[in-house]
Design an enzyme around this catalytic site. Sequence first.
Site, short mmCIF file in Angstrom:
data_model
loop_
_atom_site.label_atom_id
_atom_site.label_comp_id
_atom_site.label_asym_id
_atom_site.label_seq_id
_atom_site.Cartn_x
_atom_site.Cartn_y
_atom_site.Cartn_z
N TYR A 191 0.84 -1.42 -0.05
CA TYR A 191 -0.08 -0.33 0.32
C TYR A 191 0.85 1.39 0.27
O TYR A 191 1.73 1.28 0.91
CB TYR A 191 -0.77 -0.07 0.64
CG TYR A 191 -2.22 -0.84 1.02
CD1 TYR A 191 -2.68 -1.41 0.53
CD2 TYR A 191 -2.83 -1.33 2.72
CE1 TYR A 191 -2.90 -2.64 0.50
CE2 TYR A 191 -4.09 -2.42 2.07
CZ TYR A 191 -4.39 -3.09 1.28
OH TYR A 191 -4.67 -3.48 1.38
N HIS A 214 -1.57 -12.31 -0.43
CA HIS A 214 -2.72 -11.23 -0.80
C HIS A 214 -3.22 -11.11 -1.62
O HIS A 214 -4.53 -10.87 -2.44
CB HIS A 214 -1.57 -10.13 -1.03
CG HIS A 214 -1.93 -8.61 -1.04
ND1 HIS A 214 -1.54 -7.09 -1.41
CD2 HIS A 214 -3.56 -7.97 -1.66
CE1 HIS A 214 -2.47 -6.15 -0.60
NE2 HIS A 214 -3.78 -6.54 -1.62
N SER A 232 -13.09 -3.83 0.72
CA SER A 232 -14.32 -2.64 -0.32
C SER A 232 -15.66 -2.41 -0.14
O SER A 232 -16.75 -2.81 -0.89
CB SER A 232 -14.05 -3.41 -1.28
OG SER A 232 -14.15 -1.40 -2.02
N PRO A 233 -16.22 -2.65 0.82
CA PRO A 233 -17.70 -2.75 1.82
C PRO A 233 -18.66 -2.26 1.13
O PRO A 233 -20.09 -2.36 1.17
CB PRO A 233 -17.67 -2.98 3.02
CG PRO A 233 -16.52 -2.17 3.79
CD PRO A 233 -15.52 -2.61 2.30
N GLY A 245 -18.00 -0.57 -1.68
CA GLY A 245 -17.54 -0.85 -3.10
C GLY A 245 -16.70 -0.01 -3.64
O GLY A 245 -16.47 0.49 -5.20
N GLY A 246 -15.95 0.66 -2.94
CA GLY A 246 -14.53 1.26 -3.08
C GLY A 246 -14.09 2.61 -2.73
O GLY A 246 -15.34 3.05 -2.36
#
Length: 296
Positions: free
Chosen positions: A61, A134, A214-215, A217-218
């Site tokens: 990241y 990952h 991403s709960p 959607g991003g």
Amino acid sequence: MTPTGTAASARRRLGDLEVSAIGFGAMTITQVAGFEPERGVRAVHAALDAGITLFDTADSYGPTDEYGVNERALAQALRSWPGSLDDVVVTTKGGHTRIGDNWWIDGSREHLRRACMGSIQRLGLDPLPLYQHHRPDPARPYEESMSALRELVDEGYVQRVGVSNANPAQILVAREVLGHRLVSVQNQHSPGFRSSEIEVELCGELGLAFLSWSPFGGMRAAKDLGEQAPAFARVAAGRGISVQQVALAWQLQRFPHVIPVPGASRPESVRDSVKAIALQLDAEELAVLTASSTPT
């Protein structure tokens, strides 16, 4: 002071551990454009104050191609909190490589070992509480990557293993190779992305935690969640709450082994998400929301 907020009162299983029902996705404290380090620290502290005990990061990241930027930022933010971190579980990932905005995958034994050692050093955690693979490497057998993770556990560098972005067949391979060492799967899942529900259900059958990334959607989609999921927006409007709370509560109530891991770069976002733990959708709302979410 230890985490005692709303999130601390609702716990979910992560192998032999109990963690908060909602985690903190640390990617956004450094990955978003124009990120502010101090604001990221405040977001982490807000999560701790609210009782969140699960923090998720990865060596790749960014925002730069220097490994560990996000891991270092998270570690520093956690250590600057005035309370006890005894109940906090930090999970990181290895297997992705990157140069700038170009991402590659390396699931080799050599890379995973090197990545694990780097994460241990940056996070100051030896052993790592939970180390996640990952993403599957299409250039090599999945068993090879899983065997590498098993060695890291057996040698004492890692306490528990998770896999990410894995399909059902790969989850079963991981289970076969890792046995009880495997405790979680982290895949995407949201109101607009439901194709992963086959993995969610498999995790329930196997006794694994499912960490949903991403709960909403991003990062971009989170701002427009109401437009993308109008049924969720209607429920939220009727209750006078955010659509993000409804999205999280929908996941929590449908699956007792799901732990959503929303990203947050602002304290306000953290505090809003935590309210979802106490939100009880009624049976009609839950049925309408589930029916309205079209699998991707």
